[in-house]
Motif scaffolding. Structure first.
Motif, PDB file in Angstrom:
ATOM      1  N   THR A  51     -10.229 -16.938 -46.510  1.00  0.00           N
ATOM      2  CA  THR A  51     -11.300 -16.809 -47.508  1.00  0.00           C
ATOM      3  C   THR A  51     -12.597 -17.450 -47.052  1.00  0.00           C
ATOM      4  O   THR A  51     -13.684 -16.990 -47.417  1.00  0.00           O
ATOM      5  N   SER A  61     -16.259 -10.884 -52.410  1.00  0.00           N
ATOM      6  CA  SER A  61     -15.048 -11.613 -52.782  1.00  0.00           C
ATOM      7  C   SER A  61     -13.791 -10.964 -52.222  1.00  0.00           C
ATOM      8  O   SER A  61     -12.684 -11.341 -52.603  1.00  0.00           O
ATOM      9  N   ALA A 118     -12.170 -10.452 -59.004  1.00  0.00           N
ATOM     10  CA  ALA A 118     -12.344 -10.652 -57.569  1.00  0.00           C
ATOM     11  C   ALA A 118     -12.637  -9.339 -56.866  1.00  0.00           C
ATOM     12  O   ALA A 118     -13.409  -9.304 -55.906  1.00  0.00           O
ATOM     13  N   TYR A 158     -10.805 -15.144 -54.710  1.00  0.00           N
ATOM     14  CA  TYR A 158     -11.018 -14.136 -53.674  1.00  0.00           C
ATOM     15  C   TYR A 158      -9.810 -13.212 -53.622  1.00  0.00           C
ATOM     16  O   TYR A 158      -8.665 -13.668 -53.697  1.00  0.00           O
ATOM     17  N   LYS A 186     -17.878 -20.945 -52.563  1.00  0.00           N
ATOM     18  CA  LYS A 186     -16.547 -21.520 -52.445  1.00  0.00           C
ATOM     19  C   LYS A 186     -16.646 -22.922 -51.884  1.00  0.00           C
ATOM     20  O   LYS A 186     -17.313 -23.170 -50.894  1.00  0.00           O
TER      21      LYS A 186
END
Length: 744
Positions: free
Chosen positions: A315, A32, A26, A98, A7
Motif C-alpha cells: 500500500t 486507493s 476504497a 486501500y 496514509k
C-alpha cells in the motif's frame, strides 16, 4: 511504509484495523487501488502467501474461509486434482482503506499465458522465492520474468518463504536473489527486515518467530500469533547496524537528492522520514527491490510472519494505477489515438485479461479497466485483433455487459461499477475473448496486444463417438477463446484436428477441460507430420480401364511418362499425344485423374510432389469412353509408374532458433545434432544468452518444447518456421513406413 496519499507511516505503529475486501469506498478511487501480481516457481508458496495475506487483512477467518465456507484457492477442480495452480486467480482484500487486488499466477512454465495475463493486469510484482528450493528453480524461468518486468520498469519486491523448512538461510537466499536479480547492481536488492529465530527444535532447526526492521530498529514478534513490537536483543545490534548501513546506502544511492549520499558518508544522520520517502520512490520507479520474509499464520493465529509488513509495502511502496502508463491504443483499423490515462471520467477502455466458464453463471470475463468506468447493463464495443493464427478471428461486435462482480474463490460479490485502475468480473460477454478490448460503442478502440508465447507441442484429437463430433468444434472454440496460448489447427495435409499447447501439463489440462467442463469425450491420437512423396527416377506407366457389363461400358487407355523435378516444383502435366489417340476432350480428364491420385499418394498415402507427368499415348472408344473412365485410367497409370521406380519420402525441415543461457549452449547443440539437425550458427542475444540456429526435421522436434525445458532447466525457449521438404534417409523412411496408418 511512509506517508502516501494520506496514509500514515506504519513501521513503528500497530497494524490498522482490517476492513472487508473490496469495499466501494476504497475501490471508487484509483489512488486507493493496488494491483499486484505474484510471480514465482511452482511450489514457491504463492497461493499460501495469498491466503496468509487475506487472513491478516480480515478477508477470511482463521480457517482460511469466507462466509459460505469457500477458500481463497477454491476455484478449479483441475487444480485440486493436480495439486497445483493452472490459472490466474484474483483475490481482492482491503488494508488500511486501500483495495489490494492480489493476482495469483501459476508457477509452472506450461501456464505462462496466465502469468502474462497477470502481468498485464498488474502495476507491480511480488517475486516469491522459496528457501526450500534449489537455486536453479529461482534462477530459471523466474529470472526471465524478472527481466521482462525490468524492461517495462515494473516495480518489484521479493518475498522469501518456507524458512521453516529451508535448505538455505534468509541471508544466503538474499545474496542469491541479489546475484540473480540485481545484475550489475546487487545493492538494488536488499532486505528491509531480518528474521528473528526462536529456540531450536528436535531437528536442530530454529523457526523464524519475528522480524527486526532495519530502518526502525524494532522487533516485530509473531510468536504469539499477534504482531507485537519490542526492542532487539543487544547481541544482535552489531548485525543489525551492519545490515542497516548497507540498506541506507542502497536507498540513498537511488535518491533524487544527489547531495544525500555525500552528507551521509560525511557523518550526517539521515532522518527516518526522508529514508522512507526515498525508499518508496525508489520502489515505485522500479530501481530498488526490497526483500522480505513471510510465512502463513500458525493454527489459531490471525497474522502470519511478515504479512503486516508486506501489506504495508504494497500500500505504501507500490504505485497506484495513476502512476503506471497504460498500453497504447488505436482504432480497430489501426489509426493512432492519443494516450489514455487512468481517469474514471475518461473514455471507456478496458481489457479482458482472462476468460473462464462457471457452471452456475456461465462465461465470466476478468477485466482490467484502464480508463473510464464500466457499469452493468451498458452496451460496449468488443474488439479482438491480431490472433488469427491461433484460431481467433478478428472481430468487432457490440455486446451488453451483464453483472459486475468481485471474485473470491468461488464466490462472486456484486459490484455497482468498476472504475479506472480496478479489476472486476463481467458476466454474459458471449463474444469477448481473452485479450479483447472493451470500449464505448460510439468510440471503439483497440489496445496493443500483449506478448504471448508460441505453442509448440502438438495434440491431435478426434471425437470419441459420433455424438461427440457435433460438440467437438464448439468445445475447442470455447477452449481457445479462454486461452490464447493455445492454437487450433485443422491440418489440410493430414486432416487432423491439432491443438497446439505449451507443454504436457498444458495439454493434460486442455483434455481435462474438454471432457469435464464442456462434456466432449475426445481421444488423443498420434500427431502426424505432413510428409510428401516423390519419384526417385523416371518411369512409365499404362492405365487401362476397360469394363463391359451390358449397355454402355467403360473404355480408356493412356500411357504416361513420369520424371522427377527439383524441390518445390509441384506436379506438372504435359500433353504430347499425337494423332488424336486420346480425344482432346478427354485430355483434361487424364490430368484430373493424375492429380487426384498424386494428392492421395502412391506409396504411403502422402501427397506426391515434384514430378512431371507426360501423356504420351492412349486409346478411346467412340461409345464407351467417358470423362470418368479417363480419370480412372490416369490414376491407374500413375500407380503403375510408381511400381517401377523408387519412391522417396520427403520430410518437412524446420528452421529452429533456440535461445538459452550460455552454459547450456553445448548440451543444446549436442541434442540438436542427435535429432538429425544441422547447426547453422550461433550469436549473442544479450548478456549471458546465446541464440542457436539450426535446421531440424520436424519428425524429430514434436516433443522439443518438453525436452528443451529439461535440458535448460526451464531457462530455454525456441521458435520454429517451415523451411522446405527434403528426402528422408532410407533407414528412417523404412521405420516410418512400418508405422504409417493406411490411407483413408
Amino acid at each position: 511504509m511512509g506517508d502516501k496519499g494520506g496514509k500514515g507511516e506504519k513501521i513503528d505503529k500497530e497494524p490498522p484495523r482490517p476492513g472487508a475486501a473490496g469495499r466501494a469506498t476504497a475501490a471508487d478511487r484509483p489512488a486507493s487501488v493496488r494491483n499486484v501480481v505474484l510471480v514465482g516457481h511452482s511450489g514457491s508458496g504463492k497461493t499460501t502467501l495469498v491466503e496468509a495475506l487475506a487472513l491478516t487483512a480480515g478477508a477470511v477467518n482463521r480457517a482460511g474461509r469466507v462466509e459460505d465456507g469457500a477458500t481463497v484457492s477454491d476455484y478449479d477442480e483441475i487444480e485440486h486434482r493436480q495439486q497445483r495452480s493452472v490459472q490466474l486467480s484474483l483475490v481482492p482484500v482491503e488494508w488500511g482503506g486501500y483495495k489490494i487486488n492480489l493476482l495469483d499466477t501459476p508457477g509452472y512454465a506450461d501456464f505462462v499465458g496466465e502469468l502474462r495475463a497477470g502481468l498485464r493486469a498488474a502495476d507491480a510484482a511480488l517475486f516469491v522465492v522459496s528457501a526450500a528450493q534449489e537455486a536453479d528453480a529461482v534462477a530459471g524461468a523466474t529470472r526471465a520474468v524478472w527481466e521482462e518486468c525490468a524492461a517495462v520498469g515494473m516495480p518489484r519486491a521479493i518475498v522469501v518463504t518456507h524458512l521453516d523448512t529451508a535448505r538455505t538461510g534468509f541471508d544466503e537466499m538474499t545474496r542469491l536473489c541479489a546475484r540473480i536479480f540485481g545484475g550489475d547492481d546487487p545493492d538494488a536488492v536488499l532486505p528491509l527486515y531480518l528474521p528473528v529465530h526462536g529456540a531450536e527444535g528436535p531437528d536442530g532447526h530454529a523457526p523464524a518467530t519475528g522480524l527486526v526492521g532495519l530502518l526502525s530498529q524494532k522487533v516485530f514478534d509473531y510468536s504469539s500469533g499477534e504482531r507485537r513490537v519490542g526492542p532487539p536483543e543487544p547481541a544482535r545490534l552489531p548485525e543489525i547496524a551492519e545490515a542497516r548501513d548497507r540498506l541506507i546506502e542502497g536507498i540513498i544511492a537511488e535518491s533524487e537528492d544527489e547531495t544525500l549520499m555525500d552528507r551521509y558518508l560525511g557523518g550526517d544522520e539521515v532522518d527516518l522520514k526522508t529514508l522512507m520517502e526515498d525508499l518508496e520512490k525508489a520502489v515505485t520507479r522500479g530501481v530498488f527491490h526490497p526483500v522480505l520474509a513471510a510465512a502463513p499464520a500458525p493454527p489459531g493465529a490471525r497474522q502470519g510472519l511478515g504479512t503486516v509488513e508486506l501489506l504495508d509495502l504494497i500500500t505504501g511502496g507500490f504505485p497506484t494505477p495513476l502512476e503506471r502508463p497504460a498500453p497504447a491504443v488505436t482504432t480497430p483499423l489501426g489509426a493512432p489515438r492519443p494516450e489514455i490515462c487512468c481517469d474514471p471520467g475518461g473514455p471507456l477502455v478496458a481489457e479482458v485479461v482472462k476468460t473462464a466458464s462457471d457452471p452456475y453463471v456461465g462465461r465470466l470475463s476478468l477485466v482490467r479497466v484502464f480508463s473510464g468506468t464500466l457499469r452493468p447493463d451498458e452496451t460496449v464495443h468488443v474488439s479482438g485483433h491480431g490472433l488469427t493464427d491461433r484460431g481467433h478471428e478478428d472481430h468487432d461486435v457490440e455486446e451488453r455487459v451483464g453483472s459486475l462482480s468481485s471474485p473470491f474463490g468461488k464466490q462472486q460479490r456484486a459490484l455497482a461499477h468498476c472504475v479506472a485502475g480496478d479489476l472486476a468480473c463481467v458476466g454474459k460477454l458471449s463474444r469477448a475473448e481473452t485479450g479483447d478490448t472493451l470500449s464505448a460503442k460510439d468510440d471503439p478502440l483497440l489496445m496493443a496486444a500483449w506478448t504471448m508465447p508460441d505453442p509448440l507441442l502438438p495434440l491431435a484429437v478426434r471425437a470419441h463417438s459420433k455424438a461427440d463430433e457435433d460438440r467437438l468444434s464448439q468445445g475447442l472454440a470455447r477452449l481457445v477463446a479462454e486461452d490464447p496460448t493455445m492454437r487450433l489447427e485443422q491440418n489440410p495435409d493430414t486432416h487432423q484436428v491439432v491443438l497446439w499447447c505449451l507443454g504436457e501439463a498444458h495439454r493434460d489440462v486442455a483434455l481435462d477441460r474438454l471432457r469435464g467442463r464442456y462434456g466432449v469425450q475426445v481421444d488423443a491420437v498420434p500427431f502426424r507430420v505432413a510428409l510428401r512423396e516423390t519419384f526417385g527416377a523416371s518411369a512409365t506407366g499404362r492405365g487401362r480401364h476397360v469394363k463391359q457389363s451390358g449397355g454402355h461400358g467403360q473404355f480408356a487407355i493412356c500411357e504416361i511418362a513420369v520424371d522427377p523435378l527439383p524441390a518445390g516444383s509441384g506436379v506438372e502435366f504435359v500433353d504430347k499425344v499425337v494423332g488424336g489417340a486420346v480425344p482432346r476432350q478427354f485430355i483434361p480428364s487424364v490430368e484430373k485423374g493424375v492429380r487426384a491420385q498424386a494428392a492421395h499418394g502412391v506409396a504411403a498415402g502422402h501427397p506426391l510432389v515434384d514430378i512431371r507427368v507426360t501423356l504420351l499415348d492412349g486409346k478411346a472408344h467412340s461409345v464407351d469412353s467417358s470423362d470418368a473412365a479417363f480419370q480412372t485410367a490416369g490414376a491407374l497409370a500413375l500407380r503403375e509408374a510408381a511400381g517401377e521406380a523408387a519412391i522417396h519420402l520427403l520430410e518437412p525441415v524446420a528452421e529452429v532458433a533456440v535461445l538459452v543461457p550460455d552454459e547450456y549452449v553445448g548440451p543444446v547443440m549436442s541434442d540438436l545434432s542427435g535429432r538429425r539437425g544441422r547447426v547453422v550458427g550461433t550469436e549473442q542475444a544479450g548478456p549471458g544468452r546465446t541464440l542457436v540456429r539450426a535446421e531440424v526435421p520436424e519428425l524429430e522436434i514434436g516433443r522439443y518444447a518438453v525436452d528443451l525445458r529439461s535440458i535448460s532447466h526451464g531457462t530455454g525457449s525456441f521458435g520454429r518456421t517451415y523451411a522446405r521438404h527434403e528426402p528422408m534417409p532410407q533407414a528412417v523412411a523404412d521405420r516410418q513406413l512400418t508405422r504409417e496408418e493406411s490411407p483413408v
